[in-house]
Write a protein that holds these residues in place. Structure first.
Motif, PDB file in Angstrom:
ATOM      1  N   HIS A 263     -12.191   0.883   9.536  1.00 56.16           N
ATOM      2  CA  HIS A 263     -11.386   1.773   8.713  1.00 56.16           C
ATOM      3  C   HIS A 263     -10.295   0.982   8.022  1.00 56.16           C
ATOM      4  O   HIS A 263      -9.987  -0.159   8.395  1.00 56.16           O
ATOM      5  N   ASP A 264      -9.738   1.576   7.025  1.00 53.52           N
ATOM      6  CA  ASP A 264      -8.644   0.959   6.279  1.00 53.52           C
ATOM      7  C   ASP A 264      -7.358   1.742   6.550  1.00 53.52           C
ATOM      8  O   ASP A 264      -7.372   2.961   6.601  1.00 53.52           O
ATOM      9  N   GLY A 265      -6.243   1.036   6.744  1.00 58.71           N
ATOM     10  CA  GLY A 265      -4.984   1.701   7.020  1.00 58.71           C
ATOM     11  C   GLY A 265      -4.509   1.432   8.435  1.00 58.71           C
ATOM     12  O   GLY A 265      -5.168   0.741   9.219  1.00 58.71           O
ATOM     13  N   THR A 270      -2.628   5.971   5.895  1.00 55.73           N
ATOM     14  CA  THR A 270      -4.048   6.303   5.811  1.00 55.73           C
ATOM     15  C   THR A 270      -4.541   6.061   4.391  1.00 55.73           C
ATOM     16  O   THR A 270      -3.774   6.209   3.418  1.00 55.73           O
ATOM     17  N   PRO A 271      -5.807   5.666   4.224  1.00 59.76           N
ATOM     18  CA  PRO A 271      -6.328   5.400   2.866  1.00 59.76           C
ATOM     19  C   PRO A 271      -6.476   6.698   2.073  1.00 59.76           C
ATOM     20  O   PRO A 271      -6.657   7.780   2.630  1.00 59.76           O
ATOM     21  N   SER A 272      -6.389   6.577   0.786  1.00 57.10           N
ATOM     22  CA  SER A 272      -6.535   7.734  -0.102  1.00 57.10           C
ATOM     23  C   SER A 272      -7.481   7.380  -1.237  1.00 57.10           C
ATOM     24  O   SER A 272      -7.651   6.206  -1.591  1.00 57.10           O
ATOM     25  N   LEU A 277     -10.810   8.406  -9.942  1.00 52.58           N
ATOM     26  CA  LEU A 277     -12.146   8.881  -9.597  1.00 52.58           C
ATOM     27  C   LEU A 277     -12.240  10.399  -9.681  1.00 52.58           C
ATOM     28  O   LEU A 277     -13.331  10.939  -9.907  1.00 52.58           O
ATOM     29  N   ARG A 278     -11.119  11.087  -9.503  1.00 51.21           N
ATOM     30  CA  ARG A 278     -11.163  12.557  -9.553  1.00 51.21           C
ATOM     31  C   ARG A 278     -11.415  13.067 -10.972  1.00 51.21           C
ATOM     32  O   ARG A 278     -11.837  14.209 -11.163  1.00 51.21           O
ATOM     33  N   LEU A 294     -15.562   3.296  -1.755  1.00 52.91           N
ATOM     34  CA  LEU A 294     -14.531   4.258  -2.158  1.00 52.91           C
ATOM     35  C   LEU A 294     -13.265   4.122  -1.312  1.00 52.91           C
ATOM     36  O   LEU A 294     -12.153   4.228  -1.831  1.00 52.91           O
ATOM     37  N   PHE A 295     -13.406   3.913  -0.005  1.00 51.95           N
ATOM     38  CA  PHE A 295     -12.249   3.893   0.900  1.00 51.95           C
ATOM     39  C   PHE A 295     -11.995   2.509   1.503  1.00 51.95           C
ATOM     40  O   PHE A 295     -11.364   2.387   2.539  1.00 51.95           O
TER      41      PHE A 295
END
Length: 306
Positions: A263-265, A270-272, A277-278, A294-295
């Motif tokens: 995981h990242d963060g 925490t990653p966002s 992309l939205r 993406l994350f």
């Protein structure tokens, strides 16, 4: 002429001898109104350290006083002081009456407040109460790491919290209990539940929690389970700042195998998803997701020991 001088010299010598003769003073100190003897009154010769204290009968005596006269200073607590001049030739005993020193004081109001946050004070409240109550103070909640009223109520004997947040007292559900704030009833925001959600009240604003499982004369008789009263802290007007941090863990996991996903963060970050992309269309987004991460993680699972 010689005889006259002799007589003058003889007279001077006699006067010197009389003046040098010591004398005694005796007397009694009494109350001017009741005539009762005053025990422990002080009699002091003015300008000296010589003095006496009256006995159980209010009597005193000063011996071997020098000079032709002396001034006595008589003092006693809550009585007016007196000064009396005594001559050396006085033989009779003195009777000195002191008048009470009456003074009118202004009205004084003393206000004291009980510290109902202390565990010891709340224990005394339970002992003196005419009904069976349980209470929990702010200091005890702080020691036990309780963050809101709902967690504090669970620490009280006979009270449990259902999965939906409803209070159950001795098997009786929500509709059989009532909640007040500083003794005043408050309405529930949920039309299906009678009690308000107790997790709305943080312990930083609560002074104590009192739970009564019997009827009281000062409470509404619309409950048969429990009456929960939340007492809030008083505003003192002084600025304050407080910060706290709690952590915990389980020792039975130490040294055991555990699986962790990539995981990242960190614990505090925490990653966002990228905001650009939205705004993409669904087709562009699917194409971008096939070629990019993406994350910033591959979600791979790894094994390690705790």
């Amino acid at each position: 002429m010689r005889n006259a001088n002799k007589m003058t010299l003889l007279g001077a010598m006699l006067m010197t001898a009389v003046s040098a003769q010591a004398f005694n003073v005796k007397g009694t100190i009494v109350d001017k109104t009741t005539k009762e003897p005053l025990i422990g009154a002080t009699i002091q010769i003015e300008g000296t350290t010589t003095g006496a204290i009256t006995d159980i009968d209010g009597r005193f005596e000063l011996s071997n006083l020098k000079g032709n006269n002396c001034t006595l200073v008589i003092q006693y607590v809550s009585y007016q002081s007196q000064r009396i001049t005594i001559n050396a030739g006085q033989k009779e005993e003195l009777v000195i009456a002191l008048a009470p020193d009456t003074q009118t004081m202004e009205e004084v109001t003393i206000t004291a407040r009980k510290n109902l946050e202390n565990e010891r004070t709340l224990q005394l409240e339970r002992q003196r109460s005419s009904v069976a109550i349980e209470n929990l103070g702010a200091k005890e909640m702080s020691v036990k790491g309780i963050s809101n009223v709902e967690e504090g109520v669970k620490k009280i004997t006979g009270v449990s919290i259902a999965s939906a947040g409803q209070i159950i007292v001795r098997g009786l559900g929500d509709r059989y209990s009532t909640t007040t704030l500083n003794g005043l009833p408050i309405a529930s925001p949920n039309p299906d539940n009678k009690l308000i959600p107790l997790n709305l009240f943080p312990t930083s604003t609560v002074k104590n929690i009192t739970v009564s499982k019997v009827y009281e004369a000062n409470a509404f008789a619309d409950y048969s389970g429990a009456h929960i009263d939340i007492g809030t802290k008083e505003q003192t007007g002084e600025d304050f700042f407080s910060i706290s941090f709690n952590t915990g863990g389980k020792f039975n996991t130490l040294g055991r195998e555990m699986y962790r996903m990539d995981h990242d963060g960190t614990l505090f970050k925490t990653p966002s998803l990228n905001s650009q992309l939205r705004e993409m269309s669904l087709t562009d987004f699917e194409d971008y997701a096939r070629k990019n991460t993406l994350f910033n993680t591959s979600f791979d699972v790894s094994k390690k020991n705790a």
